[in-house]
Write a protein that holds these residues in place. Structure first.
Motif, PDB file in Angstrom:
ATOM      1  N   LYS A 191       0.761  -1.065  -0.033  1.00 14.55           N
ATOM      2  CA  LYS A 191      -0.031  -0.220   0.077  1.00 14.55           C
ATOM      3  C   LYS A 191       0.783   1.231   0.029  1.00 14.55           C
ATOM      4  O   LYS A 191       0.356   2.233  -0.236  1.00 14.55           O
ATOM      5  CB  LYS A 191      -0.998   0.060   1.300  1.00 14.55           C
ATOM      6  CG  LYS A 191      -1.939  -1.152   1.142  1.00 14.55           C
ATOM      7  CD  LYS A 191      -2.682  -1.085   2.466  1.00 14.55           C
ATOM      8  CE  LYS A 191      -3.724  -2.420   2.437  1.00 14.55           C
ATOM      9  NZ  LYS A 191      -4.387  -2.231   3.829  1.00 14.55           N
ATOM     10  N   ASN A 192       2.120   1.109   0.324  1.00 16.46           N
ATOM     11  CA  ASN A 192       2.892   2.403   0.303  1.00 16.46           C
ATOM     12  C   ASN A 192       2.608   3.574   1.248  1.00 16.46           C
ATOM     13  O   ASN A 192       2.338   4.523   0.836  1.00 16.46           O
ATOM     14  CB  ASN A 192       3.101   3.033  -0.964  1.00 16.46           C
ATOM     15  CG  ASN A 192       4.170   3.791  -1.198  1.00 16.46           C
ATOM     16  OD1 ASN A 192       5.317   3.853  -0.359  1.00 16.46           O
ATOM     17  ND2 ASN A 192       4.342   4.717  -2.122  1.00 16.46           N
ATOM     18  N   CYS A 193       2.421   2.877   2.556  1.00 12.45           N
ATOM     19  CA  CYS A 193       1.841   3.848   3.682  1.00 12.45           C
ATOM     20  C   CYS A 193       2.912   4.950   3.840  1.00 12.45           C
ATOM     21  O   CYS A 193       4.025   5.012   3.395  1.00 12.45           O
ATOM     22  CB  CYS A 193       1.674   2.959   4.808  1.00 12.45           C
ATOM     23  SG  CYS A 193       2.988   2.439   5.743  1.00 12.45           S
ATOM     24  N   ALA A 194       2.397   6.061   4.580  1.00 16.91           N
ATOM     25  CA  ALA A 194       3.232   7.292   4.772  1.00 16.91           C
ATOM     26  C   ALA A 194       4.529   6.982   5.419  1.00 16.91           C
ATOM     27  O   ALA A 194       5.511   7.572   4.992  1.00 16.91           O
ATOM     28  CB  ALA A 194       2.324   8.045   5.788  1.00 16.91           C
ATOM     29  N   ASN A 195       4.627   6.050   6.232  1.00 15.48           N
ATOM     30  CA  ASN A 195       5.797   5.723   6.844  1.00 15.48           C
ATOM     31  C   ASN A 195       6.933   5.158   6.060  1.00 15.48           C
ATOM     32  O   ASN A 195       8.211   5.463   5.998  1.00 15.48           O
ATOM     33  CB  ASN A 195       5.519   4.648   7.971  1.00 15.48           C
ATOM     34  CG  ASN A 195       5.002   5.139   9.294  1.00 15.48           C
ATOM     35  OD1 ASN A 195       4.924   6.443   9.435  1.00 15.48           O
ATOM     36  ND2 ASN A 195       4.341   4.275  10.217  1.00 15.48           N
ATOM     37  N   ILE A 196       6.527   4.420   5.037  1.00 17.31           N
ATOM     38  CA  ILE A 196       7.411   3.768   4.145  1.00 17.31           C
ATOM     39  C   ILE A 196       7.987   4.980   3.319  1.00 17.31           C
ATOM     40  O   ILE A 196       8.992   5.195   2.755  1.00 17.31           O
ATOM     41  CB  ILE A 196       6.690   2.696   3.197  1.00 17.31           C
ATOM     42  CG1 ILE A 196       6.479   1.499   4.097  1.00 17.31           C
ATOM     43  CG2 ILE A 196       7.472   2.193   1.995  1.00 17.31           C
ATOM     44  CD1 ILE A 196       5.792   0.522   3.572  1.00 17.31           C
ATOM     45  N   GLU A 197       6.992   6.054   2.949  1.00 19.17           N
ATOM     46  CA  GLU A 197       7.387   7.125   1.905  1.00 19.17           C
ATOM     47  C   GLU A 197       8.492   7.872   2.618  1.00 19.17           C
ATOM     48  O   GLU A 197       9.377   8.468   2.259  1.00 19.17           O
ATOM     49  CB  GLU A 197       6.226   7.862   1.903  1.00 19.17           C
ATOM     50  CG  GLU A 197       5.266   7.144   0.685  1.00 19.17           C
ATOM     51  CD  GLU A 197       4.024   7.988   0.384  1.00 19.17           C
ATOM     52  OE1 GLU A 197       3.975   9.149   1.044  1.00 19.17           O
ATOM     53  OE2 GLU A 197       3.440   7.959  -0.518  1.00 19.17           O
ATOM     54  N   LYS A 198       8.274   7.874   4.093  1.00 17.06           N
ATOM     55  CA  LYS A 198       9.355   8.831   4.847  1.00 17.06           C
ATOM     56  C   LYS A 198      10.680   8.088   4.796  1.00 17.06           C
ATOM     57  O   LYS A 198      11.536   8.721   4.875  1.00 17.06           O
ATOM     58  CB  LYS A 198       8.955   8.972   6.429  1.00 17.06           C
ATOM     59  CG  LYS A 198       7.629   9.703   6.549  1.00 17.06           C
ATOM     60  CD  LYS A 198       7.170   9.780   8.111  1.00 17.06           C
ATOM     61  CE  LYS A 198       5.897  10.445   8.326  1.00 17.06           C
ATOM     62  NZ  LYS A 198       5.516  10.313   9.828  1.00 17.06           N
ATOM     63  N   VAL A 199      10.532   6.751   4.883  1.00 19.61           N
ATOM     64  CA  VAL A 199      11.763   6.131   4.911  1.00 19.61           C
ATOM     65  C   VAL A 199      12.452   6.117   3.273  1.00 19.61           C
ATOM     66  O   VAL A 199      13.873   6.385   3.388  1.00 19.61           O
ATOM     67  CB  VAL A 199      11.602   4.615   5.070  1.00 19.61           C
ATOM     68  CG1 VAL A 199      13.104   3.684   4.738  1.00 19.61           C
ATOM     69  CG2 VAL A 199      11.075   4.125   6.553  1.00 19.61           C
ATOM     70  N   GLN A 200      11.631   6.006   2.287  1.00 19.57           N
ATOM     71  CA  GLN A 200      12.336   6.462   1.045  1.00 19.57           C
ATOM     72  C   GLN A 200      13.109   7.663   1.060  1.00 19.57           C
ATOM     73  O   GLN A 200      14.219   7.863   0.509  1.00 19.57           O
ATOM     74  CB  GLN A 200      11.116   6.299  -0.059  1.00 19.57           C
ATOM     75  CG  GLN A 200      10.915   5.009  -0.196  1.00 19.57           C
ATOM     76  CD  GLN A 200       9.513   4.855  -1.067  1.00 19.57           C
ATOM     77  OE1 GLN A 200       9.192   3.947  -1.870  1.00 19.57           O
ATOM     78  NE2 GLN A 200       8.827   6.125  -1.459  1.00 19.57           N
ATOM     79  N   LYS A 201      12.295   8.811   1.615  1.00 22.31           N
ATOM     80  CA  LYS A 201      12.728  10.100   1.539  1.00 22.31           C
ATOM     81  C   LYS A 201      14.030  10.224   2.512  1.00 22.31           C
ATOM     82  O   LYS A 201      14.835  10.946   1.907  1.00 22.31           O
ATOM     83  CB  LYS A 201      11.823  11.150   2.080  1.00 22.31           C
ATOM     84  CG  LYS A 201      11.941  12.430   1.870  1.00 22.31           C
ATOM     85  CD  LYS A 201      10.931  13.524   2.279  1.00 22.31           C
ATOM     86  CE  LYS A 201      11.337  14.974   1.859  1.00 22.31           C
ATOM     87  NZ  LYS A 201      12.775  15.347   2.274  1.00 22.31           N
ATOM     88  N   TRP A 202      14.121   9.703   3.526  1.00 21.36           N
ATOM     89  CA  TRP A 202      15.200   9.741   4.196  1.00 21.36           C
ATOM     90  C   TRP A 202      16.335   9.162   3.707  1.00 21.36           C
ATOM     91  O   TRP A 202      17.619   9.743   3.767  1.00 21.36           O
ATOM     92  CB  TRP A 202      15.115   9.212   5.766  1.00 21.36           C
ATOM     93  CG  TRP A 202      16.320   9.331   6.676  1.00 21.36           C
ATOM     94  CD1 TRP A 202      16.093  10.208   7.665  1.00 21.36           C
ATOM     95  CD2 TRP A 202      17.272   8.827   6.881  1.00 21.36           C
ATOM     96  NE1 TRP A 202      17.490  10.199   8.418  1.00 21.36           N
ATOM     97  CE2 TRP A 202      18.051   9.316   8.019  1.00 21.36           C
ATOM     98  CE3 TRP A 202      18.035   7.765   6.068  1.00 21.36           C
ATOM     99  CZ2 TRP A 202      19.322   8.673   8.229  1.00 21.36           C
ATOM    100  CZ3 TRP A 202      19.126   7.314   6.703  1.00 21.36           C
ATOM    101  CH2 TRP A 202      19.692   7.697   7.545  1.00 21.36           C
ATOM    102  N   ILE A 203      16.245   7.930   3.215  1.00 23.23           N
ATOM    103  CA  ILE A 203      17.492   7.537   2.512  1.00 23.23           C
ATOM    104  C   ILE A 203      17.841   8.041   1.164  1.00 23.23           C
ATOM    105  O   ILE A 203      19.054   8.434   1.039  1.00 23.23           O
ATOM    106  CB  ILE A 203      17.124   6.001   1.952  1.00 23.23           C
ATOM    107  CG1 ILE A 203      16.701   5.185   3.343  1.00 23.23           C
ATOM    108  CG2 ILE A 203      18.354   5.276   1.344  1.00 23.23           C
ATOM    109  CD1 ILE A 203      16.219   3.670   2.960  1.00 23.23           C
TER     110      ILE A 203
END
Length: 392
Positions: free
Chosen positions: A290-302
């Motif tokens: 589902k690509n939840c908000a937490n996963i998007e945060k991880v992508q951005k941080w990396i």
């Protein structure tokens, strides 16, 4: 080799960390065995064609014969392996673990077998049966799976209820069903590689809400035949294979600089993004889909903090998680091509099935924690150890 004396009716294992020299030890033993004539027949067993091709180069001077195919079910493939086993000249044969376990143990007499980083010994498959189509699904399963009349004697304890739960099963190749069902049957086809297949009887009678079916290798047949087999792996004593068959094994020690090896892990800096607790299992496959908000945060941080050319990364097949840089398979065990990277990203949910514990305990005397260690902890450790951390 260790100067210990081994009874021929034991399997051997070498358990040392990734990159500690297990492969070098295997090469040395093969070279010496062939040079002296003390052991001229060797079989190298690895899990994939890629790994076999990688190791082939180390033994190219022996002109190894690598017998692999895209179709592991090919009768010709097993026939070719059996033909190679009749060789009387010095020989190094390279095959996958799936094919090794299909060989009649009596054909392996006189061969020294090296099973390198292959610790998988069973498959446990659990599939839910919904109320809306229960009768139809159970009818299909009863056509796909042919069971005998007798229960499997899994436990040696008198009156143990587990001995009235499971039956031996064969997959019915003759049944012709719809295209959708043929795809479903294909998922279970891999169980045919195993020596034994069992099904929870309640799955086929409608008493259970899920199909439970398992296949496993029987290592006693190699011990009974007196085959010389050595397993090599990191932390082998905590593998599910060893935990199930520990009574059949004896350890081989190889010379190592344990101070250097044991302190190597202190060089690793791990950043965790999802905490696992008793009530929250952390990252899930559904979250990744589902690509939840937490996963998007991880992508951005990396992306903001880690140079794209410094890392390789992986995630589940149906995950929406994406990063720039080199994507690699989830299972990288044994691969040596990533030592130029100093960072890796393991965004993978590999949780055991929530109902797996009962069946793991029934069939293999294993706990859910045992499974988590191999499916999660060890898989993550293997992934990390493809990096420059292999360079001591």
């Amino acid at each position: 080799m260790s100067n210990n004396i081994y009874h021929q009716n034991f399997l051997k294992f070498i358990s040392t960390k990734c990159g500690s020299g297990k492969g070098l030890h295997m090469q040395k033993e093969i070279n010496e065995g062939i040079a002296t004539g003390n052991q001229i027949h060797h079989i190298i067993v690895q899990s994939t064609k890629v790994l076999l091709e990688q190791f082939y180069g180390y033994l190219e001077h022996h002109n190894p014969e690598m017998i692999v195919s895209e179709d592991d079910f090919s009768c010709n493939l097993l026939a070719s392996i059996n033909t190679a086993l009749t060789c009387t000249e010095p020989k190094v044969l390279m095959i996958t673990d799936k094919m090794f376990y299909r060989i009649d143990p009596n054909r392996l007499v006189g061969w020294r077998v090296w099973i390198d980083d292959c610790t998988k010994s069973f498959d446990l498959m659990i599939r839910g049966i919904s109320n809306s189509d229960r009768d139809g699904i159970i009818n299909i399963y009863n056509k796909m799976f042919i069971t005998g009349t007798e229960y499997l004697e899994i436990s040696g304890t008198a009156n143990d209820p587990v001995n009235k739960k499971y039956k031996s099963v064969m997959i019915n190749d003759e049944i012709k069903l719809s295209a959708d069902v043929d795809l479903l049957k294909e998922q279970y086809r891999k169980l045919k590689f195993y020596h034994h297949i069992a099904v929870l009887e309640d799955s086929l009678t409608g008493k259970a809400d899920q199909l439970v079916i398992a296949g496993w290798y029987d290592l006693t047949r190699y011990v009974d035949a007196g085959i010389d087999i050595t397993y090599l792996a990191n932390d082998f004593e905590n593998s599910l294979l060893y935990k199930r068959w520990s009574h059949l094994f004896m350890e081989v020690k190889i010379p190592l600089d344990y101070v250097k090896i044991n302190t190597n892990d202190s060089r690793i800096d791990v950043k965790y993004f999802f905490e696992t607790t008793k009530n929250d299992k952390g990252l899930s496959k559904e979250q990744l889909k589902k690509n939840c908000a937490n996963i998007e945060k991880v992508q951005k941080w990396i992306s903001d903090n880690v140079p794209a050319d410094s890392y390789y990364w992986t995630t589940n097949d149906k995950s929406t998680f994406r990063l720039p840089g080199a994507r690699v398979p989830v299972v990288t065990r044994g691969l040596n091509g990533y030592t130029g990277y100093n960072t890796c990203v393991f965004m993978v949910a590999c949780n055991a099935h929530p109902q797996a514990e009962e069946y793991l305990n029934d069939l293999f005397d294993l706990t859910r924690e045992d499974a988590l260690r191999e499916f999660e902890t060890e898989q993550f450790y293997q992934f990390v150890y493809r990096t420059c951390v292999r360079n001591y």
